[in-house]
Design a protein around this motif. Structure first.
Motif, PDB file in Angstrom:
ATOM      1  N   VAL A  43       0.857  -1.172   0.000  1.00 54.13           N
ATOM      2  CA  VAL A  43       0.000   0.000   0.000  1.00 54.13           C
ATOM      3  C   VAL A  43       0.900   1.230   0.000  1.00 54.13           C
ATOM      4  O   VAL A  43       1.641   1.463   0.954  1.00 54.13           O
ATOM      5  N   LEU A  44       0.840   2.006  -1.079  1.00 57.22           N
ATOM      6  CA  LEU A  44       1.609   3.240  -1.152  1.00 57.22           C
ATOM      7  C   LEU A  44       0.844   4.336  -0.419  1.00 57.22           C
ATOM      8  O   LEU A  44      -0.379   4.361  -0.422  1.00 57.22           O
ATOM      9  N   SER A  45       1.566   5.244   0.210  1.00 58.23           N
ATOM     10  CA  SER A  45       0.898   6.317   0.935  1.00 58.23           C
ATOM     11  C   SER A  45       0.220   7.261  -0.038  1.00 58.23           C
ATOM     12  O   SER A  45       0.592   7.359  -1.201  1.00 58.23           O
ATOM     13  N   GLY A  46      -0.794   7.950   0.455  1.00 63.96           N
ATOM     14  CA  GLY A  46      -1.562   8.865  -0.373  1.00 63.96           C
ATOM     15  C   GLY A  46      -2.942   8.316  -0.645  1.00 63.96           C
ATOM     16  O   GLY A  46      -3.236   7.144  -0.410  1.00 63.96           O
ATOM     17  N   ARG A  47      -3.811   9.197  -1.109  1.00 68.08           N
ATOM     18  CA  ARG A  47      -5.203   8.845  -1.418  1.00 68.08           C
ATOM     19  C   ARG A  47      -5.862   8.086  -0.282  1.00 68.08           C
ATOM     20  O   ARG A  47      -6.472   7.045  -0.469  1.00 68.08           O
ATOM     21  N   PRO A  71       5.804   4.025   4.339  1.00 67.05           N
ATOM     22  CA  PRO A  71       5.713   5.157   5.268  1.00 67.05           C
ATOM     23  C   PRO A  71       5.567   6.477   4.516  1.00 67.05           C
ATOM     24  O   PRO A  71       6.318   6.749   3.590  1.00 67.05           O
ATOM     25  N   PRO A  72       4.594   7.281   4.913  1.00 68.77           N
ATOM     26  CA  PRO A  72       4.424   8.568   4.246  1.00 68.77           C
ATOM     27  C   PRO A  72       5.403   9.602   4.783  1.00 68.77           C
ATOM     28  O   PRO A  72       5.978   9.431   5.856  1.00 68.77           O
ATOM     29  N   VAL A  73       5.571  10.661   4.032  1.00 69.24           N
ATOM     30  CA  VAL A  73       6.303  11.808   4.537  1.00 69.24           C
ATOM     31  C   VAL A  73       5.360  12.468   5.529  1.00 69.24           C
ATOM     32  O   VAL A  73       4.272  12.900   5.173  1.00 69.24           O
ATOM     33  N   SER A  74       5.755  12.493   6.772  1.00 74.39           N
ATOM     34  CA  SER A  74       4.832  12.875   7.827  1.00 74.39           C
ATOM     35  C   SER A  74       5.258  14.155   8.539  1.00 74.39           C
ATOM     36  O   SER A  74       6.430  14.328   8.862  1.00 74.39           O
ATOM     37  N   PRO A  75       4.283  15.007   8.866  1.00 70.44           N
ATOM     38  CA  PRO A  75       4.572  16.216   9.621  1.00 70.44           C
ATOM     39  C   PRO A  75       4.464  16.009  11.130  1.00 70.44           C
ATOM     40  O   PRO A  75       4.406  16.973  11.880  1.00 70.44           O
ATOM     41  N   VAL A  76       4.432  14.752  11.585  1.00 68.66           N
ATOM     42  CA  VAL A  76       4.195  14.463  13.006  1.00 68.66           C
ATOM     43  C   VAL A  76       5.222  15.158  13.899  1.00 68.66           C
ATOM     44  O   VAL A  76       4.853  15.795  14.892  1.00 68.66           O
ATOM     45  N   GLU A  89      -0.911   9.580   8.835  1.00 72.65           N
ATOM     46  CA  GLU A  89      -1.523   8.725   7.829  1.00 72.65           C
ATOM     47  C   GLU A  89      -1.194   7.260   8.061  1.00 72.65           C
ATOM     48  O   GLU A  89      -2.030   6.384   7.867  1.00 72.65           O
ATOM     49  N   ASP A  90       0.026   6.972   8.499  1.00 71.03           N
ATOM     50  CA  ASP A  90       0.417   5.582   8.716  1.00 71.03           C
ATOM     51  C   ASP A  90      -0.418   4.931   9.811  1.00 71.03           C
ATOM     52  O   ASP A  90      -0.746   3.747   9.732  1.00 71.03           O
ATOM     53  N   PHE A  91      -0.807   5.681  10.838  1.00 73.60           N
ATOM     54  CA  PHE A  91      -1.667   5.159  11.905  1.00 73.60           C
ATOM     55  C   PHE A  91      -3.022   4.745  11.330  1.00 73.60           C
ATOM     56  O   PHE A  91      -3.526   3.663  11.612  1.00 73.60           O
ATOM     57  N   ILE A  92      -3.589   5.608  10.494  1.00 68.93           N
ATOM     58  CA  ILE A  92      -4.907   5.323   9.915  1.00 68.93           C
ATOM     59  C   ILE A  92      -4.819   4.148   8.948  1.00 68.93           C
ATOM     60  O   ILE A  92      -5.698   3.280   8.923  1.00 68.93           O
ATOM     61  N   MET A  93      -3.734   4.074   8.159  1.00 65.85           N
ATOM     62  CA  MET A  93      -3.562   2.949   7.223  1.00 65.85           C
ATOM     63  C   MET A  93      -3.519   1.622   7.980  1.00 65.85           C
ATOM     64  O   MET A  93      -4.118   0.638   7.554  1.00 65.85           O
TER      65      MET A  93
END
Length: 96
Positions: A43-47, A71-76, A89-93
């Motif tokens: 699963v690629l990040s995005g969408r 892993p997405p590029v994250s602003p965490v 986003e990774d948490f929701i995925m």
């Protein structure tokens, strides 16, 4: 005057052809192969959440026993420094 009309007509035809090509070129690139069993579902990040939902559907259908989430590029970290809570986003995925 006649040359300008001919040149204008040719220009309009070229613009219409270019616009048609631009909007429909993606349909030529789509290949829909039937799903087969795979070693892993990636699963690629995005969408979000469409990709995660589709991966979950394919996983539940039994096409693979393993799902990888990129892993997405994250602003965490930046948000944490500003004391703003953000799960990412990774948490929701992973929840999907």
């Amino acid at each position: 005057m006649r040359r300008r009309l001919i040149a204008g007509g040719i220009f309009v035809v070229i613009v219409v052809m270019a616009a048609t090509l631009f909007f429909f070129v993606g349909t030529w690139l789509v290949v829909e192969d039937p799903l087969v069993h795979a070693d892993v579902i990636v699963v690629l990040s995005g969408r979000l959440p469409e990709r995660a939902v589709e991966a979950a559907r394919v996983y539940k259908a039994g096409y693979s026993d393993l799902v990888w989430i990129s892993p997405p590029v994250s602003p965490v970290d930046d948000l944490k420094a500003m004391k703003i809570s953000y799960l990412g986003e990774d948490f929701i995925m992973r929840k999907f």
